[in-house]
Design a protein around this motif. Sequence first.
Motif: not given
Length: 199
Positions: A84-99, A142-152
């Motif tokens: 769903t490429r207009t939404h966001l997922l939140f993934q844990e961020y560690e010091k050594n997370s591959p980016m 202007g992408g609406g990512y946060y609004d769409r994600t938080l509206a869920q």
Amino acid sequence: MQLNEQRVDIRKRMRNLRKNLSKEVQEQAAKSLYINISQVANITKNTRIGGYLSNDGEPDLSLVFKEMWSKKAKPHLPIIHPFTRTHLLFQEYEKNSPMKANRYGIFEPELNCSHICPVAELDFILTPLVAFDSQGNRLGMGGGYYDRTLAQIPDNAVKKPVLIGIAHQCQEVDALPIASWDVPLDYIVTPERIYCPDR
């Protein structure tokens, strides 16, 4: 001027303002923001906070991430949803997370489904923004990512993340032109002030 034209004009002006801040101003802003954010978001062991990696002149949250790691809290970063490429997922961020860089050139963790946190289960979300007003209204890129994600998040959810907008003081406007899909914030934190809108 139509609503969309107003928002485009505000975005252009505010992005220019924050991108033109000096390195010294940005570094001091990061230190002051760290202090002010800690007044609003209580960072303890296992606290789950959604944040972001600064881009386009946005305030830097690296000091907040360092504090979270030192206290064994769990910072998370947004990832553009692979399906769903207009939404966001939140993934844990560690010091050594591959980016990796996403389609906008912004770095995000490489997708690991076992490290994803449902948005409603985050304790706090620190959201970037382009402009804000004292009523807690946020204007994004202007992408609406946060609004769409938080509206869920259901209105009757037992637990909801506290939404905290992060900005430079120069990004404040008297009143934002609001659209029906805009999700208001619980707090806005700048290096100079903490706003707690009375709703």
